[in-house]
Design an enzyme around this catalytic site. Structure first.
Site, PDB file in Angstrom:
ATOM      1  N   CYS A  47     -26.952 -10.477 -12.271  1.00 36.48           N
ATOM      2  CA  CYS A  47     -25.511 -10.632 -12.007  1.00 36.48           C
ATOM      3  C   CYS A  47     -25.089  -9.826 -10.780  1.00 36.48           C
ATOM      4  O   CYS A  47     -24.290 -10.282  -9.983  1.00 36.48           O
ATOM      5  CB  CYS A  47     -24.660 -10.106 -13.165  1.00 36.48           C
ATOM      6  SG  CYS A  47     -25.262 -10.449 -14.790  1.00 36.48           S
ATOM      7  N   ASP A  48     -25.593  -8.601 -10.664  1.00 39.32           N
ATOM      8  CA  ASP A  48     -25.016  -7.653  -9.703  1.00 39.32           C
ATOM      9  C   ASP A  48     -25.939  -7.255  -8.559  1.00 39.32           C
ATOM     10  O   ASP A  48     -25.484  -6.684  -7.570  1.00 39.32           O
ATOM     11  CB  ASP A  48     -24.626  -6.351 -10.446  1.00 39.32           C
ATOM     12  CG  ASP A  48     -23.631  -6.615 -11.550  1.00 39.32           C
ATOM     13  OD1 ASP A  48     -22.797  -7.516 -11.376  1.00 39.32           O
ATOM     14  OD2 ASP A  48     -23.694  -5.930 -12.587  1.00 39.32           O
ATOM     15  N   CYS A  60     -27.239  -5.826 -15.740  1.00 39.65           N
ATOM     16  CA  CYS A  60     -27.640  -7.184 -15.365  1.00 39.65           C
ATOM     17  C   CYS A  60     -27.932  -7.261 -13.874  1.00 39.65           C
ATOM     18  O   CYS A  60     -27.011  -7.446 -13.067  1.00 39.65           O
ATOM     19  CB  CYS A  60     -26.549  -8.181 -15.761  1.00 39.65           C
ATOM     20  SG  CYS A  60     -27.006  -9.872 -15.337  1.00 39.65           S
TER      21      CYS A  60
END
Ligand code: NAP
Length: 324
Positions: free
Chosen positions: A148-149, A145
């Site tokens: 997300c990261d 992701c």
């Protein structure tokens, strides 16, 4: 066994909580089975994919953005405020051939329901290499992701690789161009599957490149990713590239394992098949909502909308059967 519930909702992402809110406000005394945390190898948490998302900026009503976990916490509180009963467990087997339906939980209990809403979401796919999994679990620069990261300090200014050729790969790769020195999309064919507009958005960035006809066969690095070993799908030739991060974007798998042998019809890709634009499945009284039944949009807002539809459909169905 206790009295059957009017409606049981399985799953606790935007679809599950929205279905719970609507069902609770319709006096259906819903039970929401929210799942338990696990690793896949990235964490899979009650609350779903949003639990792994930092800032959500496209959900109406949050002009300043909201974090995924905060948003799911608010959804849960709203569902509980209207009386949703929460069960912190997994459904492991469904008996939709029994009336009322029976759902087996991981702790050995069985609960009964007249109507069921399946809202278990979908999880990201992995290539399945030992070192990919090891580094993903260890926080070693391998992720499924980018959104997300990708903004983490470790990834800044480095060459980052994205595996996949679909819209998700393009979206994630485009996002990463903000932080990386170069973003290298690694695709197994010589043509991208992604829509033209998404391709152009990525390919138009000065630090974008595509490595065609390549698959990742190994991920190098002890505690943190250092390089990828690639194989050319045409020539079989091996090569190595140094990277500071690897993002896997090769699709998602819907969480439908617990529906095995339940009689619920699935699509070719394993998603719950909906009969019409409504939330009805092939089994009367079983409804589905969110990413588990949607390979296309996969947004918090569309999942929430589907959760609302499923609760309204369940309410009408229960009414028509004289069960409420
Ligand atoms: P997808 O369309 O299924 O694409 C998956 C990609 O991963 C394909 O390019 C596939 O290669 C590749 N792949 C699959 N398994 C692989 C493996 N083991 N090793 C290497 N490569 C592998 O999945 P998606 O990109 O997640 O998109 C899913 C749906 O969501 C689509 O309908 C998409 O349009 C939609 N979506 C839309 C947007 C948007 O419009 N904003 C954003 C994201 C997603 P092949 O091409 O060779 O099969």
């Amino acid at each position: 066994m206790a009295e059957p519930h009017k409606v049981v909702i399985i799953g606790s992402g935007p679809a599950g909580w929205t279905a719970s809110i609507y069902a609770a406000r319709a006096n259906l005394d819903p039970v929401c089975v929210i799942g338990v945390p696990k690793s896949n190898p990235a964490p899979v948490l009650p609350g779903g994919q949003l639990m792994l998302t930092t800032e959500v900026e496209n959900y109406p009503g949050f002009p300043d953005g909201v974090t995924g976990p905060d948003m799911m916490d608010k959804f849960r509180k709203q569902a509980e405020r209207f009386g949703t009963q929460v069960i912190e467990d997994d459904v492991v087997k469904c008996h939709f051939d029994r009336k009322p339906f029976e759902l087996e939980l991981a702790d050995g209990q069985t609960i009964q329901a007249h109507a069921v809403v399946i809202a278990t979401g979908a999880t990201a796919n992995w290539i399945g290499l030992d070192n990919e999994m090891r580094l993903a679990r260890a926080g070693g620069g391998v992720s499924a992701c980018a959104v997300c990261d990708g903004a983490l300090p470790n990834f800044r200014g480095k060459r980052l690789a994205v595996v996949g050729g679909g819209d998700t790969a393009m979206e994630e790769a485009t996002y990463l161009t903000k932080f990386a020195s170069t973003v290298s999309v690694i695709h197994r064919r010589d043509e991208l599957r992604a829509s033209k507009v998404m391709q152009q958005r990525f390919l138009g960035k000065p630090n974008a490149e595509v490595l065609w006809n390549k698959v990742v066969v190994d991920v190098k690095g002890d505690g943190y990713i250092e390089a990828l070993e690639l194989k050319d799908t045409q020539t079989g030739e091996h090569s190595t590239i140094e990277v500071g991060g690897l993002f896997i974007a090769i699709g998602h798998t819907p969480a439908t394992g617990f529906l095995k042998d339940s009689g619920i019809a699935l699509t070719q890709k394993g998603y719950v098949e909906l009969k019409t634009r409504h939330s009805a499945t092939n089994i009367d009284g079983v409804f589905a909502a969110g990413d588990v039944a949607d390979a296309e949009y996969r947004q918090a807002i569309t999942a929430a909308g589907m959760g609302c539809q499923a609760a309204l459909d369940a309410e009408r169905w229960l009414g028509a059967k004289g069960l409420v």
